[in-house]
Design an enzyme around this catalytic site. Structure first.
Site, PDB file in Angstrom:
ATOM      1  N   HIS A  68       0.569  -1.426  -0.186  1.00  0.00           N
ATOM      2  CA  HIS A  68       0.021  -0.068   0.238  1.00  0.00           C
ATOM      3  C   HIS A  68       0.900   1.071   0.297  1.00  0.00           C
ATOM      4  CE1 HIS A  68      -3.033  -2.510   2.020  1.00  0.00           C
ATOM      5  NE2 HIS A  68      -3.483  -2.784   0.108  1.00  0.00           N
ATOM      6  N   GLU A 114       1.762   3.892   2.854  1.00  0.00           N
ATOM      7  CA  GLU A 114       2.206   3.315   3.822  1.00  0.00           C
ATOM      8  C   GLU A 114       3.192   3.522   4.604  1.00  0.00           C
ATOM      9  OE1 GLU A 114       0.385  -0.374   4.590  1.00  0.00           O
ATOM     10  OE2 GLU A 114      -1.853   1.054   3.947  1.00  0.00           O
ATOM     11  N   ARG A 173      -2.672   5.221  -2.440  1.00  0.00           N
ATOM     12  CA  ARG A 173      -3.222   3.405  -1.488  1.00  0.00           C
ATOM     13  C   ARG A 173      -2.419   1.967  -2.807  1.00  0.00           C
ATOM     14  NH1 ARG A 173      -5.262  -0.177   2.133  1.00  0.00           N
ATOM     15  NH2 ARG A 173      -6.253  -2.116   1.544  1.00  0.00           N
ATOM     16  N   HIS A 193       2.710  -2.983   6.687  1.00  0.00           N
ATOM     17  CA  HIS A 193       1.482  -2.156   6.773  1.00  0.00           C
ATOM     18  C   HIS A 193       1.397  -1.348   7.989  1.00  0.00           C
ATOM     19  CE1 HIS A 193      -0.961  -4.703   3.280  1.00  0.00           C
ATOM     20  NE2 HIS A 193       0.472  -5.493   3.800  1.00  0.00           N
ATOM     21  N   GLU A 247       0.729  -4.016  10.991  1.00  0.00           N
ATOM     22  CA  GLU A 247       0.215  -3.636  11.030  1.00  0.00           C
ATOM     23  C   GLU A 247       0.738  -2.255  11.772  1.00  0.00           C
ATOM     24  OE1 GLU A 247      -2.354  -1.609   8.654  1.00  0.00           O
ATOM     25  OE2 GLU A 247      -3.245  -3.752   8.332  1.00  0.00           O
TER      26      GLU A 247
END
Ligand code: 0X9
Ligand code: ZN
Length: 428
Positions: A179, A182, A235, A306, A382
Protein backbone atom coordinates in the site's frame (compact mmCIF):
# COMPACT_ATOMS: atom_id res chain seq x y z
CA UNK A 1 -35.75 6.88 4.88
CA UNK A 2 -36.74 9.67 2.47
CA UNK A 3 -34.39 12.01 4.26
CA UNK A 4 -31.63 9.42 4.18
CA UNK A 5 -32.16 9.04 0.42
CA UNK A 6 -32.00 12.80 -0.02
CA UNK A 7 -28.81 13.17 1.97
CA UNK A 8 -27.13 10.31 0.10
CA UNK A 9 -28.11 11.85 -3.28
CA UNK A 10 -26.82 15.23 -2.10
CA UNK A 11 -23.53 13.56 -1.17
CA UNK A 12 -23.29 11.94 -4.60
CA UNK A 13 -23.99 15.23 -6.41
CA UNK A 14 -21.54 17.11 -4.24
CA UNK A 15 -18.93 14.45 -4.70
CA UNK A 16 -18.77 15.22 -8.43
CA UNK A 17 -17.20 18.50 -7.39
CA UNK A 18 -14.89 16.76 -4.97
CA UNK A 19 -11.35 17.81 -4.28
CA UNK A 20 -9.13 15.59 -6.30
CA UNK A 21 -7.30 17.39 -9.01
CA UNK A 22 -6.17 15.44 -12.05
CA UNK A 23 -3.22 17.31 -13.36
CA UNK A 24 0.42 17.95 -12.93
CA UNK A 25 0.39 19.51 -9.48
CA UNK A 26 0.21 17.59 -6.24
CA UNK A 27 -3.15 16.70 -4.74
CA UNK A 28 -3.71 18.86 -1.66
CA UNK A 29 -5.59 17.90 1.46
CA UNK A 30 -6.25 21.32 2.97
CA UNK A 31 -8.86 21.05 5.70
CA UNK A 32 -9.50 17.40 4.98
CA UNK A 33 -10.53 15.93 8.30
CA UNK A 34 -10.30 12.33 9.46
CA UNK A 35 -13.20 11.20 11.63
CA UNK A 36 -13.55 8.09 13.72
CA UNK A 37 -17.15 6.95 13.40
CA UNK A 38 -18.74 4.28 15.58
CA UNK A 39 -21.15 1.91 13.85
CA UNK A 40 -23.83 0.85 16.32
CA UNK A 41 -26.80 -0.35 14.23
CA UNK A 42 -27.91 -1.61 10.78
CA UNK A 43 -28.92 1.83 9.57
CA UNK A 44 -25.52 3.28 10.44
CA UNK A 45 -23.79 0.32 8.79
CA UNK A 46 -25.70 0.96 5.54
CA UNK A 47 -24.76 4.63 5.59
CA UNK A 48 -21.04 4.02 6.17
CA UNK A 49 -21.08 1.37 3.40
CA UNK A 50 -22.54 3.98 1.04
CA UNK A 51 -19.98 6.56 2.08
CA UNK A 52 -17.09 4.21 1.58
CA UNK A 53 -18.06 3.45 -2.00
CA UNK A 54 -18.58 7.11 -2.93
CA UNK A 55 -15.03 7.65 -4.05
CA UNK A 56 -14.68 11.40 -4.29
CA UNK A 57 -14.71 13.52 -1.21
CA UNK A 58 -14.33 10.49 1.02
CA UNK A 59 -11.40 8.26 1.60
CA UNK A 60 -11.52 5.32 3.92
CA UNK A 61 -8.43 5.27 6.11
CA UNK A 62 -9.62 2.33 8.14
CA UNK A 63 -12.48 0.17 6.94
CA UNK A 64 -15.01 -1.33 9.36
CA UNK A 65 -16.14 -4.90 9.94
CA UNK A 66 -19.76 -4.47 10.89
CA UNK A 67 -21.80 -3.34 13.85
CA UNK A 68 -19.68 -2.62 16.90
CA UNK A 69 -16.65 -1.57 14.87
CA UNK A 70 -15.44 1.86 13.88
CA UNK A 71 -14.39 3.39 10.59
CA UNK A 72 -11.81 6.13 10.01
CA UNK A 73 -13.04 8.34 7.16
CA UNK A 74 -11.25 11.29 5.61
CA UNK A 75 -13.79 13.93 4.52
CA UNK A 76 -13.08 16.79 2.11
CA UNK A 77 -14.06 20.32 3.23
CA UNK A 78 -16.76 20.45 0.50
CA UNK A 79 -18.45 17.40 1.98
CA UNK A 80 -18.13 18.37 5.62
CA UNK A 81 -21.55 20.01 6.13
CA UNK A 82 -23.37 17.17 4.40
CA UNK A 83 -21.31 14.67 6.36
CA UNK A 84 -22.02 16.40 9.68
CA UNK A 85 -25.79 16.44 8.99
CA UNK A 86 -25.77 12.81 7.97
CA UNK A 87 -23.92 11.85 11.14
CA UNK A 88 -26.21 13.90 13.35
CA UNK A 89 -29.47 12.79 11.74
CA UNK A 90 -28.50 9.18 12.17
CA UNK A 91 -27.21 9.40 15.72
CA UNK A 92 -23.57 8.59 14.98
CA UNK A 93 -20.96 8.99 17.66
CA UNK A 94 -17.92 10.50 15.99
CA UNK A 95 -14.62 12.07 16.94
CA UNK A 96 -11.96 13.93 15.01
CA UNK A 97 -8.67 12.08 14.59
CA UNK A 98 -6.88 14.48 12.23
CA UNK A 99 -8.18 18.04 11.89
CA UNK A 100 -6.26 19.04 8.76
CA UNK A 101 -4.45 16.34 6.80
CA UNK A 102 -2.51 18.86 4.69
CA UNK A 103 -0.79 20.30 7.76
CA UNK A 104 0.54 16.84 8.62
CA UNK A 105 1.75 16.40 5.04
CA UNK A 106 3.45 19.84 5.17
CA UNK A 107 5.23 18.98 8.41
CA UNK A 108 6.35 15.72 6.88
CA UNK A 109 7.71 17.41 3.73
CA UNK A 110 9.60 19.98 5.77
CA UNK A 111 11.51 17.14 7.44
CA UNK A 112 12.55 15.62 4.10
CA UNK A 113 15.98 17.17 3.74
CA UNK A 114 16.94 16.63 7.37
CA UNK A 115 18.36 13.26 6.45
CA UNK A 116 21.22 14.09 4.09
CA UNK A 117 22.70 10.61 4.33
CA UNK A 118 20.41 7.61 4.41
CA UNK A 119 19.25 7.60 7.98
CA UNK A 120 15.98 7.03 9.74
CA UNK A 121 15.05 10.59 10.68
CA UNK A 122 13.00 11.27 7.56
CA UNK A 123 11.16 9.35 4.86
CA UNK A 124 12.82 8.64 1.52
CA UNK A 125 11.55 8.18 -2.02
CA UNK A 126 12.18 5.16 -4.26
CA UNK A 127 15.37 6.43 -5.91
CA UNK A 128 17.03 7.08 -2.58
CA UNK A 129 15.95 3.71 -1.22
CA UNK A 130 17.24 1.92 -4.33
CA UNK A 131 20.53 3.88 -4.15
CA UNK A 132 20.92 2.78 -0.52
CA UNK A 133 20.19 -0.81 -1.53
CA UNK A 134 22.95 -0.56 -4.15
CA UNK A 135 25.35 0.71 -1.48
CA UNK A 136 24.65 -2.12 0.94
CA UNK A 137 24.90 -4.69 -1.84
CA UNK A 138 28.36 -3.38 -2.66
CA UNK A 139 29.46 -3.25 0.98
CA UNK A 140 28.11 -6.69 1.84
CA UNK A 141 28.68 -8.71 -1.30
CA UNK A 142 29.46 -11.79 0.83
CA UNK A 143 25.99 -11.68 2.39
CA UNK A 144 23.64 -10.07 -0.12
CA UNK A 145 22.40 -11.30 -3.48
CA UNK A 146 20.11 -8.83 -5.25
CA UNK A 147 17.04 -10.01 -7.14
CA UNK A 148 14.23 -8.52 -9.19
CA UNK A 149 10.82 -10.19 -9.18
CA UNK A 150 9.71 -8.42 -12.35
CA UNK A 151 8.42 -5.10 -13.54
CA UNK A 152 5.55 -2.95 -12.34
CA UNK A 153 2.81 -1.74 -14.69
CA UNK A 154 4.79 1.46 -15.35
CA UNK A 155 7.93 -0.54 -16.05
CA UNK A 156 9.89 -0.08 -12.82
CA UNK A 157 11.96 -2.92 -11.43
CA UNK A 158 10.51 -4.47 -8.29
CA UNK A 159 13.73 -5.16 -6.46
CA UNK A 160 14.64 -7.28 -3.51
CA UNK A 161 17.66 -8.57 -1.64
CA UNK A 162 18.48 -11.99 -0.31
CA UNK A 163 20.62 -11.96 2.82
CA UNK A 164 22.21 -15.31 3.45
CA UNK A 165 25.23 -16.24 5.56
CA UNK A 166 25.28 -19.93 4.72
CA UNK A 167 23.70 -22.74 2.74
CA UNK A 168 20.67 -24.63 3.98
CA UNK A 169 19.05 -22.00 6.20
CA UNK A 170 15.27 -21.76 6.54
CA UNK A 171 13.85 -18.72 4.78
CA UNK A 172 11.73 -15.70 5.67
CA UNK A 173 10.15 -13.48 3.04
CA UNK A 174 9.23 -9.87 3.81
CA UNK A 175 7.10 -7.83 1.44
CA UNK A 176 6.75 -4.15 2.24
CA UNK A 177 4.78 -1.14 1.08
CA UNK A 178 2.18 -2.93 -1.03
CA UNK A 179 0.00 0.00 0.00
CA UNK A 180 1.73 3.07 -1.36
CA UNK A 181 0.84 5.58 1.36
CA UNK A 182 2.10 3.37 4.21
CA UNK A 183 5.57 4.95 4.21
CA UNK A 184 6.50 3.78 7.69
CA UNK A 185 6.73 0.23 6.30
CA UNK A 186 9.67 0.75 3.93
CA UNK A 187 11.35 3.06 6.44
CA UNK A 188 11.08 0.27 9.00
CA UNK A 189 12.26 -2.52 6.74
CA UNK A 190 15.40 -0.63 5.71
CA UNK A 191 16.18 -0.10 9.41
CA UNK A 192 15.62 -3.82 9.95
CA UNK A 193 17.95 -4.69 7.06
CA UNK A 194 20.61 -2.39 8.51
CA UNK A 195 20.31 -4.13 11.89
CA UNK A 196 20.50 -7.54 10.25
CA UNK A 197 23.72 -6.56 8.49
CA UNK A 198 25.46 -4.67 11.28
CA UNK A 199 24.14 -5.46 14.74
CA UNK A 200 26.33 -7.23 17.29
CA UNK A 201 23.37 -8.22 19.43
CA UNK A 202 23.27 -11.98 19.87
CA UNK A 203 19.59 -12.27 18.90
CA UNK A 204 20.14 -10.34 15.68
CA UNK A 205 23.37 -12.14 14.84
CA UNK A 206 21.37 -15.32 15.18
CA UNK A 207 18.85 -14.01 12.62
CA UNK A 208 21.67 -13.01 10.28
CA UNK A 209 23.51 -16.30 10.48
CA UNK A 210 20.71 -18.84 10.65
CA UNK A 211 17.96 -17.48 8.42
CA UNK A 212 17.89 -16.63 4.72
CA UNK A 213 16.04 -13.33 4.29
CA UNK A 214 14.25 -12.39 1.09
CA UNK A 215 13.16 -8.76 1.41
CA UNK A 216 11.31 -6.50 -1.02
CA UNK A 217 11.60 -3.04 0.57
CA UNK A 218 9.10 -1.37 -1.77
CA UNK A 219 6.71 -3.73 -3.48
CA UNK A 220 4.14 -1.38 -5.05
CA UNK A 221 6.79 0.77 -6.70
CA UNK A 222 4.47 2.72 -9.03
CA UNK A 223 2.05 3.57 -6.25
CA UNK A 224 4.91 4.53 -3.93
CA UNK A 225 6.43 6.95 -6.46
CA UNK A 226 2.95 8.37 -7.11
CA UNK A 227 2.41 8.86 -3.37
CA UNK A 228 5.64 10.89 -3.23
CA UNK A 229 5.16 12.89 -6.38
CA UNK A 230 1.41 13.38 -6.79
CA UNK A 231 -0.88 12.13 -4.08
CA UNK A 232 0.31 11.35 -0.54
CA UNK A 233 -2.86 9.31 0.08
CA UNK A 234 -2.45 6.90 -2.84
CA UNK A 235 -2.91 3.23 -1.89
CA UNK A 236 -3.35 1.12 -5.02
CA UNK A 237 -1.34 0.14 -8.08
CA UNK A 238 -1.29 2.46 -11.12
CA UNK A 239 -2.69 0.27 -13.89
CA UNK A 240 -5.71 1.86 -15.61
CA UNK A 241 -8.97 -0.04 -15.37
CA UNK A 242 -10.91 -0.68 -18.59
CA UNK A 243 -14.17 1.25 -18.63
CA UNK A 244 -13.37 3.38 -15.60
CA UNK A 245 -11.70 6.71 -14.94
CA UNK A 246 -10.36 5.36 -11.68
CA UNK A 247 -6.86 3.93 -11.64
CA UNK A 248 -5.30 0.93 -9.99
CA UNK A 249 -6.32 -1.99 -7.85
CA UNK A 250 -5.56 -2.98 -4.29
CA UNK A 251 -2.72 -5.45 -4.90
CA UNK A 252 -3.52 -6.92 -1.49
CA UNK A 253 -6.94 -8.02 -2.80
CA UNK A 254 -5.64 -9.28 -6.15
CA UNK A 255 -4.18 -12.68 -5.22
CA UNK A 256 -5.99 -15.81 -6.33
CA UNK A 257 -7.07 -17.12 -2.97
CA UNK A 258 -10.74 -16.67 -2.06
CA UNK A 259 -10.63 -13.72 -4.46
CA UNK A 260 -13.61 -11.38 -3.98
CA UNK A 261 -15.25 -13.70 -1.45
CA UNK A 262 -17.32 -12.72 1.59
CA UNK A 263 -17.28 -9.00 0.89
CA UNK A 264 -13.55 -8.89 1.60
CA UNK A 265 -12.89 -6.70 -1.46
CA UNK A 266 -14.89 -4.51 -3.82
CA UNK A 267 -15.64 -4.71 -7.54
CA UNK A 268 -15.93 -0.92 -7.86
CA UNK A 269 -12.72 0.32 -9.56
CA UNK A 270 -12.97 3.57 -7.62
CA UNK A 271 -12.95 1.84 -4.22
CA UNK A 272 -9.75 1.68 -2.18
CA UNK A 273 -10.13 -2.09 -1.85
CA UNK A 274 -10.89 -2.74 -5.53
CA UNK A 275 -9.87 -6.37 -6.14
CA UNK A 276 -8.92 -5.80 -9.80
CA UNK A 277 -10.97 -7.11 -12.74
CA UNK A 278 -9.69 -10.66 -12.16
CA UNK A 279 -7.20 -12.44 -9.88
CA UNK A 280 -3.62 -11.47 -10.71
CA UNK A 281 -4.73 -8.71 -13.07
CA UNK A 282 -1.96 -6.57 -11.55
CA UNK A 283 1.52 -7.38 -12.89
CA UNK A 284 2.95 -6.76 -9.42
CA UNK A 285 0.78 -9.46 -7.82
CA UNK A 286 1.53 -11.93 -10.63
CA UNK A 287 5.28 -11.26 -10.40
CA UNK A 288 5.39 -11.85 -6.65
CA UNK A 289 3.32 -15.03 -6.93
CA UNK A 290 5.59 -16.37 -9.70
CA UNK A 291 8.75 -15.49 -7.78
CA UNK A 292 7.65 -17.13 -4.54
CA UNK A 293 6.45 -20.18 -6.45
CA UNK A 294 10.02 -20.71 -7.66
CA UNK A 295 11.47 -20.64 -4.14
CA UNK A 296 8.47 -21.98 -2.23
CA UNK A 297 10.41 -24.82 -0.62
CA UNK A 298 12.88 -22.30 0.82
CA UNK A 299 10.32 -20.09 2.57
CA UNK A 300 9.07 -20.97 6.05
CA UNK A 301 7.60 -17.62 7.12
CA UNK A 302 5.95 -14.85 5.08
CA UNK A 303 5.62 -11.34 6.49
CA UNK A 304 3.83 -8.34 5.01
CA UNK A 305 4.41 -4.87 6.49
CA UNK A 306 1.52 -2.38 6.60
CA UNK A 307 0.24 0.54 8.58
CA UNK A 308 -1.67 1.58 10.59
CA UNK A 309 -3.60 0.30 13.61
CA UNK A 310 -1.08 -1.70 15.70
CA UNK A 311 -2.20 -5.20 14.80
CA UNK A 312 -0.50 -8.51 14.13
CA UNK A 313 -2.72 -10.38 11.70
CA UNK A 314 -2.52 -13.98 10.55
CA UNK A 315 -4.73 -16.02 8.20
CA UNK A 316 -7.48 -16.18 7.45
CA UNK A 317 -8.43 -12.88 5.96
CA UNK A 318 -11.30 -14.21 3.86
CA UNK A 319 -13.48 -15.23 6.78
CA UNK A 320 -14.25 -14.00 10.28
CA UNK A 321 -15.40 -17.42 11.47
CA UNK A 322 -13.12 -19.89 9.73
CA UNK A 323 -9.64 -20.44 11.18
CA UNK A 324 -6.53 -22.29 9.98
CA UNK A 325 -5.82 -25.71 11.47
CA UNK A 326 -2.63 -24.39 13.11
CA UNK A 327 -4.40 -21.35 14.58
CA UNK A 328 -3.36 -22.26 18.15
CA UNK A 329 0.28 -22.14 17.09
CA UNK A 330 -0.25 -18.91 15.21
CA UNK A 331 -1.83 -17.34 18.28
CA UNK A 332 1.14 -18.41 20.41
CA UNK A 333 3.48 -16.82 17.84
CA UNK A 334 1.35 -13.66 17.72
CA UNK A 335 1.39 -13.39 21.51
CA UNK A 336 5.18 -13.69 21.67
CA UNK A 337 5.57 -11.00 19.04
CA UNK A 338 3.04 -8.64 20.65
CA UNK A 339 4.67 -9.09 24.08
CA UNK A 340 8.08 -8.31 22.60
CA UNK A 341 6.83 -5.26 20.68
CA UNK A 342 5.45 -3.87 23.92
CA UNK A 343 8.77 -4.00 25.74
CA UNK A 344 10.66 -0.95 24.42
CA UNK A 345 7.93 1.72 24.67
CA UNK A 346 4.78 -0.01 25.94
CA UNK A 347 3.11 0.06 22.51
CA UNK A 348 0.19 -2.36 22.39
CA UNK A 349 -0.48 -4.56 19.37
CA UNK A 350 -3.60 -6.71 19.06
CA UNK A 351 -3.03 -10.13 17.48
CA UNK A 352 -5.25 -12.73 15.80
CA UNK A 353 -6.71 -13.63 12.42
CA UNK A 354 -7.38 -10.75 10.02
CA UNK A 355 -11.04 -11.71 9.57
CA UNK A 356 -11.83 -11.96 13.28
CA UNK A 357 -9.66 -9.14 14.64
CA UNK A 358 -9.77 -6.48 11.91
CA UNK A 359 -12.12 -7.11 9.00
CA UNK A 360 -12.65 -9.62 6.21
CA UNK A 361 -10.01 -9.11 3.50
CA UNK A 362 -9.91 -11.61 0.65
CA UNK A 363 -7.26 -12.18 -1.99
CA UNK A 364 -4.39 -10.97 0.20
CA UNK A 365 -0.77 -11.98 -0.34
CA UNK A 366 -0.34 -13.57 3.09
CA UNK A 367 -3.42 -15.75 2.61
CA UNK A 368 -2.30 -16.81 -0.86
CA UNK A 369 1.12 -17.80 0.47
CA UNK A 370 -0.56 -19.71 3.29
CA UNK A 371 -3.24 -21.46 1.22
CA UNK A 372 -1.53 -21.94 -2.12
CA UNK A 373 2.16 -22.10 -1.26
CA UNK A 374 2.23 -24.02 2.00
CA UNK A 375 3.85 -21.22 4.01
CA UNK A 376 2.21 -21.91 7.33
CA UNK A 377 3.45 -18.95 9.32
CA UNK A 378 2.15 -15.77 7.75
CA UNK A 379 1.76 -12.42 9.45
CA UNK A 380 0.74 -8.94 8.50
CA UNK A 381 2.23 -6.25 10.73
CA UNK A 382 0.08 -3.13 10.98
CA UNK A 383 2.51 -0.64 12.47
CA UNK A 384 1.93 2.57 14.44
CA UNK A 385 -0.30 4.38 15.18
CA UNK A 386 -3.98 4.01 16.10
CA UNK A 387 -5.18 6.99 14.09
CA UNK A 388 -3.74 10.17 15.64
CA UNK A 389 -1.53 10.54 12.54
CA UNK A 390 -2.56 7.46 10.60
CA UNK A 391 -0.64 7.13 7.34
CA UNK A 392 1.17 10.44 7.86
CA UNK A 393 3.10 9.20 10.86
CA UNK A 394 5.76 11.80 11.76
CA UNK A 395 9.30 10.77 10.90
CA UNK A 396 10.23 10.95 14.60
CA UNK A 397 8.32 7.65 14.91
CA UNK A 398 10.48 5.81 12.38
CA UNK A 399 13.17 4.67 14.81
CA UNK A 400 10.87 3.75 17.70
CA UNK A 401 8.51 1.93 15.34
CA UNK A 402 11.43 0.10 13.73
CA UNK A 403 12.88 -0.87 17.12
CA UNK A 404 9.53 -2.36 18.08
CA UNK A 405 9.39 -4.20 14.76
CA UNK A 406 12.86 -5.65 15.32
CA UNK A 407 11.77 -6.97 18.74
CA UNK A 408 8.58 -8.35 17.22
CA UNK A 409 10.40 -10.20 14.44
CA UNK A 410 13.00 -11.65 16.84
CA UNK A 411 10.24 -13.06 19.05
CA UNK A 412 8.14 -14.24 16.11
CA UNK A 413 11.07 -16.17 14.67
CA UNK A 414 12.02 -17.65 18.04
CA UNK A 415 8.50 -18.89 18.76
CA UNK A 416 8.07 -20.23 15.23
CA UNK A 417 11.33 -22.12 15.65
CA UNK A 418 10.23 -23.51 19.07
CA UNK A 419 7.03 -24.77 17.43
CA UNK A 420 8.93 -26.49 14.60
CA UNK A 421 8.17 -24.13 11.73
CA UNK A 422 11.77 -23.47 10.76
CA UNK A 423 12.62 -26.99 9.73
CA UNK A 424 14.04 -27.47 6.27
CA UNK A 425 11.12 -27.88 3.83
CA UNK A 426 13.27 -29.23 1.02
CA UNK A 427 12.86 -32.91 0.30
CA UNK A 428 16.17 -33.38 -1.47
O1 0X9 B 1 -6.68 -4.11 4.32
C1 0X9 B 1 -5.51 -4.49 4.20
O2 0X9 B 1 -5.05 -4.91 3.14
C2 0X9 B 1 -4.59 -4.46 5.41
N1 0X9 B 1 -4.85 -3.30 6.20
S1 0X9 B 1 -4.46 -1.79 5.65
O3 0X9 B 1 -5.06 -0.81 6.52
N2 0X9 B 1 -2.90 -1.61 5.75
O4 0X9 B 1 -4.87 -1.67 4.29
C3 0X9 B 1 -4.81 -5.72 6.24
C4 0X9 B 1 -4.62 -6.99 5.52
C5 0X9 B 1 -4.26 -8.10 6.45
N3 0X9 B 1 -4.72 -9.35 6.09
C6 0X9 B 1 -4.05 -10.31 5.43
N4 0X9 B 1 -2.94 -10.09 4.80
N5 0X9 B 1 -4.57 -11.50 5.44
ZN1 ZN C 1 -1.80 -1.70 4.05
Amino acid sequence: MKLFGFVISALVVLSVFGNNCCCAEKVRYDNHTVYKVLIENENQLTIVKHLSTLAKGYNLWKPFHGIGSDAHIMVSPKMKNAFDSLMELNGFEKEILVENVQSLIDEESSSFERDATFGWTSYHGLDKIYAWIDEIIEENSDLITPFTIGKSYEGRDIRGIKISAKEGNPGIFIETNVHAREWITSATVTYFINELLNSDRAEIKNLRENIDWYIIPVYNVDGFVYSHEKDRMWRKTRQPVKGSDCIGADANRNFDSHWMENGGALSDPCAETFAGPKPFSEPEAQALADFVTKIEDKINIYLSFHSYGQYLLCPYGHSATDFPSNYEDLLAIGKSAADAIKKPYGTQFTYGSTGSVLYVASGTSVDWMFNERNIKVGWTFEFRDKGRYGFVLPATHIKPNAKEAVEGVIALVQKSSDLGYLKNKRVN
